[in-house]
Design a protein around this motif. Structure first.
Motif, short mmCIF file in Angstrom:
data_model
loop_
_atom_site.label_atom_id
_atom_site.label_comp_id
_atom_site.label_asym_id
_atom_site.label_seq_id
_atom_site.Cartn_x
_atom_site.Cartn_y
_atom_site.Cartn_z
N SER A 17 40.40 34.74 37.44
CA SER A 17 40.98 33.50 38.02
C SER A 17 41.71 33.72 39.30
CB SER A 17 41.81 32.83 36.94
OG SER A 17 43.12 32.62 37.33
N LEU A 18 42.02 32.69 39.93
CA LEU A 18 42.74 32.80 41.20
C LEU A 18 44.15 33.31 40.96
CD1 LEU A 18 41.55 29.50 42.88
CD2 LEU A 18 40.75 31.82 43.29
N ASP A 353 27.59 38.99 42.75
CA ASP A 353 28.25 37.77 42.29
C ASP A 353 27.62 37.28 41.00
OD1 ASP A 353 30.14 37.44 44.38
OD2 ASP A 353 28.58 36.61 45.68
N PRO A 372 35.55 32.28 45.41
CA PRO A 372 35.64 33.65 44.89
C PRO A 372 35.46 33.76 43.38
CG PRO A 372 37.83 32.78 45.21
CD PRO A 372 36.88 31.72 45.70
N VAL A 373 35.22 32.63 42.72
CA VAL A 373 35.18 32.63 41.25
C VAL A 373 33.82 33.11 40.76
CG1 VAL A 373 35.48 31.24 39.17
CG2 VAL A 373 36.84 30.74 41.21
N GLN A 374 33.84 34.03 39.80
CA GLN A 374 32.64 34.56 39.17
C GLN A 374 32.47 33.92 37.79
OE1 GLN A 374 30.87 36.87 41.08
NE2 GLN A 374 32.47 36.36 42.58
N THR A 393 37.86 36.39 39.12
CA THR A 393 37.82 36.87 40.51
C THR A 393 37.97 38.38 40.48
OG1 THR A 393 40.20 36.80 40.95
CG2 THR A 393 38.96 34.75 41.28
N SER A 394 37.96 39.00 41.62
CA SER A 394 38.08 40.46 41.67
C SER A 394 39.48 40.93 41.32
CB SER A 394 37.70 40.98 43.05
OG SER A 394 38.58 40.48 44.04
N THR A 395 40.45 40.02 41.32
CA THR A 395 41.85 40.42 41.12
C THR A 395 42.50 39.83 39.88
OG1 THR A 395 42.61 38.61 42.54
CG2 THR A 395 42.22 40.75 43.59
N TYR A 401 38.15 27.38 33.85
CA TYR A 401 37.98 26.57 35.05
C TYR A 401 37.24 25.29 34.71
CZ TYR A 401 39.32 30.41 38.15
OH TYR A 401 40.01 31.40 38.80
N GLY A 474 33.68 40.84 39.82
CA GLY A 474 34.72 40.34 38.94
C GLY A 474 35.65 41.45 38.47
#
Length: 682
Positions: A17-18, A353, A372-374, A393-395, A401, A474
């Motif tokens: 997630s963001l 992705d 940026p959401v996977q 997300t990557s972080t 969502y 991700g």
């Protein structure tokens, strides 16, 4: 859907997630192994028909008890406010709203079950084992209040289910008694060996279709015979009601064992009882759903019936079926009918992705803009076209969502893994390179936490399983743990991966070792060319097919100073003979290793053939009761390396899974993995 070869989902490695705002009061610590136990897993999001709520399963780890604790949460789409619908239920799975949205059904064990019984989500999918104790049943919960009540009482539990269009009945799949049940009661448990794996200790009864009123009562049996609606290694596809409620479609497997599952077809049976009739005769058909309000249907099948291709989505009516994803020529993980019945929502890997597409029945597919959401889960769609899914997300690890329509950007509704936003992470990016045989290839590169430009770092290859899988950008807990320890991490997508189209996926056919070897080594060179890698300190590792690649690579290259081989397939001939795959392995080579025409390639592509070349210190790990890649592979590798004077250590986990399912042993796996690389590369 086609079961993925050798694939293992490592806990905490699938994403996210963001990020929320980071605290500025004190320096954040890097992501650590101890953080694994805090990760919350979200799954099976189901948006209500009116689009106002999303029900989903939320799982927390209980470290002290070494088990998971799951609950069904109801999330308000407008506000994000959460309400817990269930407490102290085990084995929660398969959430489904009634069509009118007044009730929610799910599978769970009985509430008053023995507390010593492990959560169904934490134990092996070992249907061939004794099923004493609580069994999963279908529960129905009214949304206007009251506790859920069981509407099925299947002796061996329920495997899957679905609501009738009028919400008055539920079709479900349940297992028959074992064929030797009577003689077993007389203390003679002998059984005939067919397509089962060598760990099986009792034969299976087939799974068949039943229907019951939503208020419960006596269930009516709809199918019987020597076929099965499920297999020992996967859940049965949901029964699919036609919109008029008169017919139910089901996937028909030749056997309750996974081996011949590639020969599945789809039949229908009258909902009130009667003889089954064929609907889809193409072999390998799976996961069929009727379109809203009509007789048109969709299903999954390997493109053209070739198991070496990606999974395609077919649409049919009246016996005229076509691959509507042919133009994309890639693998799809799932499809969902859109409310108007004129299009589908697809998910699949696209490079690094995890993407989503709108596929009209007539016309070109359009990839949705998710930023940026996977995409982590299969999406769920409401009547007005709102979409709910678990994203990453990557972080940041997975969160819920929603998209108010296909044209709207996804917005996050939960923050259950918010603690990760307070951790320092290594930067993650896609890496592409020109590989051998004309392929443009990719992988995922994670930099060390606090990376300093101009400095060179030890590198660890983390190779995904499968091979029908892919590494994406991700959030990866394991990669971040290595980044915190000062490693560059490269996760390459070798041929056979599902993210670069059918040609790349198919290229592993009869080239299971040498071809992927060239792809991984080309990716390693691309990382080295960035000037960030200490070329004298490179390690290779992976689980499942990643373990196979680890053993293959160390038998062919001297560059690696350390190796970790988890659940590694080392001998194709032995694997074919004793694992549950049976005919599954045949698709890799075209025929049996016991036939003269094919025997040489099975041995040429087996890492054990080259074990005498290995020099890299190697850590071996695996589960004792793994039916996927039986631990005999690891025993063979251990003795080959030990007898050749290679530094080797071997640890086995007393579990019947392909990867330990509990948090304590999962953490132990990652700790030993990290410690081995640190010891030999730092």
């Amino acid at each position: 859907m086609k079961t993925v070869f050798r694939l293992v989902a490592l806990a905490g490695c699938v994403a996210a997630s963001l990020p929320l705002a980071q605290a500025a009061t004190s320096p954040a610590q890097a992501f650590q192994l101890a953080d694994l136990r805090q990760l919350v897993r979200l799954s099976d999001p189901q948006i209500s028909p009116d689009g106002r709520h999303v029900a989903l399963i939320v799982k927390h780890w209980n470290w002290q008890a070494d088990k998971s604790e799951s609950a069904i949460e109801l999330i308000d789409v407008a506000t994000g406010k959460a309400r817990t619908l269930t407490l102290h239920r085990k084995g929660i799975d398969a959430l489904q709203w009634s069509h009118d949205g007044s009730r929610l059904a799910f599978v769970a064990e009985n509430k008053d079950q023995d507390e010593s019984t492990p959560d169904a989500g934490d134990k092996a999918k070992a249907k061939d084992q004794d099923d004493d104790g609580p069994q999963p049943q279908v529960f129905v919960m009214a949304m206007d209040g009251g506790d859920a009540r069981s509407v099925t009482h299947a002796a061996h539990g329920v495997d899957s289910f679905s609501w009738s269009p009028d919400d008055r009945r539920i079709a479900f799949v349940a297992e028959d008694d074992a064929p030797n049940a009577a003689q077993a009661k007389q203390h003679n448990g002998v059984f005939q060996v067919t397509d089962n794996n060598f760990l099986v200790r009792k034969p299976l009864g087939g799974w068949h279709l039943w229907v019951v009123g939503v208020e419960g009562g006596e269930a009516k049996r709809l199918t019987q015979g020597d076929f099965s609606l499920s297999t020992d290694q996967n859940d049965s596809p949901q029964p699919a009601w036609r919109a008029d409620g008169k017919l139910i479609a089901f996937v028909r497997f030749a056997s309750p064992y996974w081996g011949p599952s590639f020969q599945s077809v789809v039949d229908t049976v009258p909902a009130d009882g009667g003889a089954p009739s064929p609907l889809v005769v193409a072999k390998g058909a799976d996961t069929l759903r009727f379109a809203p309000g009509g007789e048109r249907y969709a299903y999954l099948r390997s493109r053209g019936g070739d198991q070496n291709n990606g999974v395609a989505v077919y649409v049919g009516q009246g016996g005229q079926d076509r691959d509507i994803t042919a133009a994309l020529a890639r693998n799809f993980k799932s499809y969902t009918w859109l409310p108007d019945g004129r299009g589908l929502l697809l998910t699949g890997d696209l490079g690094t992705d995890a993407a989503m597409w709108h596929q009209p029945l007539d016309g070109k597919a359009q990839q949705l803009d998710l930023g940026p959401v996977q995409v982590v889960s299969k999406p769920s769609v409401s009547r007005d076209g709102a979409v709910a899914f678990i994203g990453a997300t990557s972080t940041h690890p997975g969160e819920l969502y929603v998209m108010d329509s296909l044209r709207k950007a996804p917005r996050v509704l939960t923050h259950l893994n918010a603690f990760v936003d307070q951790r320092r992470l290594g930067r993650t990016r896609a890496l592409t390179w020109n590989g051998p045989d004309g392929f443009v290839e990719d992988g995922v590169l994670t930099y060390p936490v606090d990376y300093q430009e101009g400095q060179r770092y030890p590198l660890v290859l983390l190779i995904h399983g499968g091979p029908e899988a892919a590494s994406g950008v991700g959030f990866s807990a394991q990669a971040q743990v290595f980044a915190a320890a000062g490693f560059v991490v490269l996760q390459p997508n070798y041929r056979g991966s599902t993210n670069l189209g059918d040609a790349y996926q198919h290229a592993i056919y009869r080239d299971t070792g040498e071809g992927p070897d060239k792809d991984v080594m080309a990716g390693l060179k691309a990382a080295q060319d960035l000037g960030i890698v200490d070329n004298a300190r490179i390690g290779v590792s992976g689980w499942s097919y990643g373990g196979y690649m680890t053993t293959w690579l160390t038998g062919h290259h001297d560059v690696f100073k350390a190796a970790v081989a988890g659940a590694a397939l080392t001998d194709w001939v032995m694997d074919y003979t004793v694992s549950y795959y049976q005919t599954g392995d045949l698709y890799m080579f075209g025929g049996s290793p016991w036939l003269a025409k094919y025997r040489d390639i099975w041995r040429e592509q087996s890492p054990i053939t080259y074990a005498h070349n290995v020099k890299a210190p190697t850590l071996i790990m695996g589960d004792v009761g793994d039916p996927n890649v039986p631990l005999i592979n690891s025993y063979e590798w251990y003795h080959a390396l030990r007898d050749n004077g290679v530094e080797v250590a071997f640890y086995a986990y007393p579990a019947d899974t392909h990867f330990p399912a509990d948090i304590v042993q999962q953490t132990d796996v990652y700790q030993r993995w990290l410690d081995w690389m640190t010891q030999h590369l730092k």
